[in-house]
Design a protein around this motif. Structure first.
Motif, PDB file in Angstrom:
ATOM      1  N   LEU A  33      -8.376  19.735  23.292  1.00  0.00           N
ATOM      2  CA  LEU A  33      -7.107  18.851  23.660  1.00  0.00           C
ATOM      3  C   LEU A  33      -7.103  17.462  22.692  1.00  0.00           C
ATOM      4  N   PRO A  34      -5.793  17.305  21.843  1.00  0.00           N
ATOM      5  CA  PRO A  34      -5.981  16.262  21.040  1.00  0.00           C
ATOM      6  C   PRO A  34      -5.547  15.072  21.982  1.00  0.00           C
ATOM      7  N   MET A  35      -6.362  14.125  21.814  1.00  0.00           N
ATOM      8  CA  MET A  35      -6.292  12.903  22.694  1.00  0.00           C
ATOM      9  C   MET A  35      -5.586  11.543  22.238  1.00  0.00           C
ATOM     10  N   THR A  36      -5.805  11.408  20.885  1.00  0.00           N
ATOM     11  CA  THR A  36      -5.209  10.485  20.386  1.00  0.00           C
ATOM     12  C   THR A  36      -5.117  10.765  18.529  1.00  0.00           C
ATOM     13  N   ALA A  37      -4.634  10.063  17.993  1.00  0.00           N
ATOM     14  CA  ALA A  37      -4.397  10.318  16.300  1.00  0.00           C
ATOM     15  C   ALA A  37      -4.464   9.294  15.544  1.00  0.00           C
ATOM     16  N   GLY A  38      -5.131   9.382  14.364  1.00  0.00           N
ATOM     17  CA  GLY A  38      -5.656   8.314  13.415  1.00  0.00           C
ATOM     18  C   GLY A  38      -4.896   8.387  12.084  1.00  0.00           C
ATOM     19  N   GLN A  39      -5.638   7.439  11.267  1.00  0.00           N
ATOM     20  CA  GLN A  39      -5.181   7.527   9.753  1.00  0.00           C
ATOM     21  C   GLN A  39      -6.338   7.256   8.787  1.00  0.00           C
ATOM     22  N   PHE A 195       3.997  21.950  17.280  1.00  0.00           N
ATOM     23  CA  PHE A 195       3.295  22.014  18.476  1.00  0.00           C
ATOM     24  C   PHE A 195       3.437  23.280  19.359  1.00  0.00           C
ATOM     25  N   SER A 196       4.257  24.287  18.276  1.00  0.00           N
ATOM     26  CA  SER A 196       4.406  25.422  19.082  1.00  0.00           C
ATOM     27  C   SER A 196       3.223  26.538  19.106  1.00  0.00           C
ATOM     28  N   GLY A 197       2.179  26.455  18.305  1.00  0.00           N
ATOM     29  CA  GLY A 197       1.183  27.199  18.319  1.00  0.00           C
ATOM     30  C   GLY A 197       0.666  27.502  19.520  1.00  0.00           C
ATOM     31  N   GLU A 198      -0.475  28.763  19.589  1.00  0.00           N
ATOM     32  CA  GLU A 198      -0.960  29.095  20.723  1.00  0.00           C
ATOM     33  C   GLU A 198      -1.994  28.238  21.137  1.00  0.00           C
ATOM     34  N   ASP A 199      -2.690  27.259  20.386  1.00  0.00           N
ATOM     35  CA  ASP A 199      -3.675  26.223  20.770  1.00  0.00           C
ATOM     36  C   ASP A 199      -3.128  25.040  20.238  1.00  0.00           C
ATOM     37  N   LEU A 200      -3.947  23.963  20.453  1.00  0.00           N
ATOM     38  CA  LEU A 200      -3.804  22.650  20.103  1.00  0.00           C
ATOM     39  C   LEU A 200      -4.539  22.135  18.839  1.00  0.00           C
ATOM     40  N   ARG A 201      -4.725  23.218  17.832  1.00  0.00           N
ATOM     41  CA  ARG A 201      -5.379  22.625  16.818  1.00  0.00           C
ATOM     42  C   ARG A 201      -4.186  22.495  15.714  1.00  0.00           C
ATOM     43  N   ILE A 202      -3.853  21.308  15.812  1.00  0.00           N
ATOM     44  CA  ILE A 202      -2.640  21.064  14.949  1.00  0.00           C
ATOM     45  C   ILE A 202      -2.965  19.940  13.741  1.00  0.00           C
ATOM     46  N   TYR A 256      -5.427   3.243  16.224  1.00  0.00           N
ATOM     47  CA  TYR A 256      -5.190   4.481  16.487  1.00  0.00           C
ATOM     48  C   TYR A 256      -3.724   4.773  16.595  1.00  0.00           C
ATOM     49  N   VAL A 257      -3.243   6.018  16.760  1.00  0.00           N
ATOM     50  CA  VAL A 257      -1.757   6.159  17.032  1.00  0.00           C
ATOM     51  C   VAL A 257      -1.372   7.067  18.241  1.00  0.00           C
ATOM     52  N   PRO A 258      -0.458   6.440  19.135  1.00  0.00           N
ATOM     53  CA  PRO A 258      -0.433   7.149  20.422  1.00  0.00           C
ATOM     54  C   PRO A 258       0.313   8.570  20.007  1.00  0.00           C
ATOM     55  N   LEU A 259       0.211   9.417  21.100  1.00  0.00           N
ATOM     56  CA  LEU A 259       0.681  10.720  20.879  1.00  0.00           C
ATOM     57  C   LEU A 259       2.056  10.954  21.319  1.00  0.00           C
ATOM     58  N   PRO A 260       2.775  11.894  20.613  1.00  0.00           N
ATOM     59  CA  PRO A 260       4.105  12.046  20.647  1.00  0.00           C
ATOM     60  C   PRO A 260       4.334  12.555  22.176  1.00  0.00           C
ATOM     61  N   GLU A 261       5.492  12.146  22.799  1.00  0.00           N
ATOM     62  CA  GLU A 261       5.679  12.422  24.258  1.00  0.00           C
ATOM     63  C   GLU A 261       5.531  13.972  24.590  1.00  0.00           C
ATOM     64  N   GLY A 262       6.259  14.922  23.847  1.00  0.00           N
ATOM     65  CA  GLY A 262       6.049  16.251  23.838  1.00  0.00           C
ATOM     66  C   GLY A 262       4.738  17.038  23.862  1.00  0.00           C
ATOM     67  N   LEU A 263       3.743  16.397  22.933  1.00  0.00           N
ATOM     68  CA  LEU A 263       2.313  16.872  23.148  1.00  0.00           C
ATOM     69  C   LEU A 263       1.787  16.368  24.087  1.00  0.00           C
ATOM     70  N   ILE A 264       1.918  14.955  24.613  1.00  0.00           N
ATOM     71  CA  ILE A 264       1.117  14.582  25.829  1.00  0.00           C
ATOM     72  C   ILE A 264       1.526  15.277  27.243  1.00  0.00           C
ATOM     73  N   LYS A 265       2.595  16.081  27.223  1.00  0.00           N
ATOM     74  CA  LYS A 265       3.031  16.951  28.279  1.00  0.00           C
ATOM     75  C   LYS A 265       2.426  18.107  28.423  1.00  0.00           C
ATOM     76  N   ARG A 266       2.144  18.921  26.852  1.00  0.00           N
ATOM     77  CA  ARG A 266       1.407  20.007  26.848  1.00  0.00           C
ATOM     78  C   ARG A 266      -0.120  19.707  27.162  1.00  0.00           C
ATOM     79  N   VAL A 267      -0.537  18.656  26.624  1.00  0.00           N
ATOM     80  CA  VAL A 267      -2.111  18.343  26.888  1.00  0.00           C
ATOM     81  C   VAL A 267      -2.382  18.115  28.461  1.00  0.00           C
ATOM     82  N   LYS A 268      -1.414  17.586  29.291  1.00  0.00           N
ATOM     83  CA  LYS A 268      -1.558  17.438  30.464  1.00  0.00           C
ATOM     84  C   LYS A 268      -1.626  18.787  31.236  1.00  0.00           C
ATOM     85  N   ALA A 269      -0.753  19.618  30.709  1.00  0.00           N
ATOM     86  CA  ALA A 269      -0.801  21.057  31.120  1.00  0.00           C
ATOM     87  C   ALA A 269      -1.914  22.015  30.889  1.00  0.00           C
TER      88      ALA A 269
END
Length: 275
Positions: A33-39, A195-202, A256-269
Motif C-alpha cells: 500500500l502506498p502511504m505517502t509520496a516524496g521527491q 491508479f487503474s492497475g491491478e495492484d498499487l505499484r505505481i 512528503y506529499v499527501p496522496l491524491p484523494e482517489g488513491l486514498i480511497k483505494r488504499v482504504k479498501a
C-alpha cells in the motif's frame, strides 16, 4: 526487505515497492500500500551560490561522470547572471542499498539513454570508478557529506534537504520548465499517475505536467495478506486508516506529499486484505 520476506517483522516499508519475484517468496502473500509520496532532490555545495538550475540533458550526465565541472557551458547557459566556479563536481552517491537510489536511477534511466546503458536501475548500481565519486550511507550521510565538501552534489529525499536547510537544484522537467521541489510540484507529479492497475505499484518516472517536479515517488508499506495473528492484523488495519486520514495532514511539514484523494480511497479498501 529480507526480514519482511523471512517474516521476521510484522510489516515493512520501501521506496522501491517489491518485485513479482520478491512477492512470490512471501508465505501468506503481500498487501502493498502506498502511504505517502516524496521527491528526490539534488543537494549541492557551492560557495556563495544558493540556487542552481540543472538542464534535463545535463543532470543525468553528472551521475555518469560525463559532466564534471560546475562551469560546464550547458550549466552556465541555464543559469544566466549566476557566477558558477571553475570547480570539479564531486558526486556523493549512496554506498548502501536504498529505495532512494532505485527511484533516482529509475528516473535518470527513463530520461537519458547514456545513464540507462551505463548505470541502469536498482537499489544499488555500479557507479563510475572515478576520483570525483564518493560514497556515503543513508540520506543523512549524503546530506552531511555534501555540506562538508565544496563543489559536491548528491541525491536525497526532499525532507532531509528541507530540515537541514541544504540548497537543492531546480531541475528541468519534461515540459522544459525548471521546477523547485515543494508540495505543489509533488502533487502535480502525482496527478499523472495511473491508479487503474491491478495492484498499487505505481511509478511516476517522468511526469508531463509543466508544474511537476520531475523526480517523485510513492512510498509503500508492506503487510502480510495472511498475517497469522488476528489482533496484530486488526491493529495494522487501524494504522492504515489513521495514516489515510489524520496522517496525510502531517505529510507536507515532514517534507512528503499527501496522496491524491482517489488513491486514498483505494488504499482504504485494499487494507481490508490485511488478515
Amino acid at each position: 526487505m529480507r526480514d519482511f520476506i523471512s517474516r521476521i517483522v510484522d510489516f515493512a516499508a520501501s521506496d522501491a515497492a517489491m518485485t513479482d519475484e520478491e512477492i512470490a517468496q512471501v508465505k501468506g502473500g503481500v498487501v502493498l500500500l502506498p502511504m505517502t509520496a516524496g521527491q528526490v532532490v539534488l543537494v549541492f555545495n557551492l560557495p556563495n551560490v544558493r540556487q542552481v538550475r540543472l538542464p534535463r540533458d545535463v543532470y543525468p550526465l553528472i551521475f555518469t561522470g560525463e559532466v564534471n565541472r560546475w562551469n560546464d557551458p550547458r550549466i552556465v547557459a541555464a543559469n544566466p547572471g549566476a557566477t558558477l566556479p571553475d570547480m570539479r563536481i564531486t558526486v556523493v552517491r549512496r554506498s548502501d542499498s536504498a529505495g532512494t537510489t532505485y527511484v533516482f536511477t529509475k528516473h535518470l534511466s527513463a530520461i537519458n539513454e547514456s545513464f540507462r546503458t551505463k548505470m541502469g536501475v536498482g537499489t544499488t548500481v555500479q557507479w563510475p570508478n572515478l576520483p570525483n565519486f564518493i560514497g556515503s550511507p543513508r540520506n543523512d550521510g549524503i546530506t552531511a557529506t555534501v555540506a562538508q565538501t565544496p563543489g559536491a552534489i548528491g541525491y536525497v529525499e526532499f525532507g532531509f534537504a528541507l530540515l537541514s536547510d541544504t540548497p537543492f537544484a531546480l531541475l528541468e522537467n519534461k515540459s522544459g520548465k525548471f521546477v523547485e521541489a515543494d508540495e505543489a510540484a509533488g502533487q502535480a507529479a502525482l496527478a499523472s499517475a495511473d491508479f487503474s492497475g491491478e495492484d498499487l505499484r505505481i511509478w511516476v518516472e517522468d511526469p508531463a505536467s509543466p508544474e511537476a517536479y520531475p523526480i517523485a515517488t510513492f512510498t509503500w508499506m508492506l503487510f502480510y495478506r495472511k498475517h497469522g495473528n488476528d489482533r496484530i492484523a486488526a491493529e495494522l488495519r487501524k494504522f492504515v486508516a489513521w495514516a489515510m486520514d489524520e496522517g496525510q495532514g502531517m505529510a507536507a511539514e515532514l517534507g512528503y506529499v499527501p496522496l491524491p484523494e482517489g488513491l486514498i480511497k483505494r488504499v482504504k479498501a485494499e487494507a481490508a486484505n490485511i488478515q
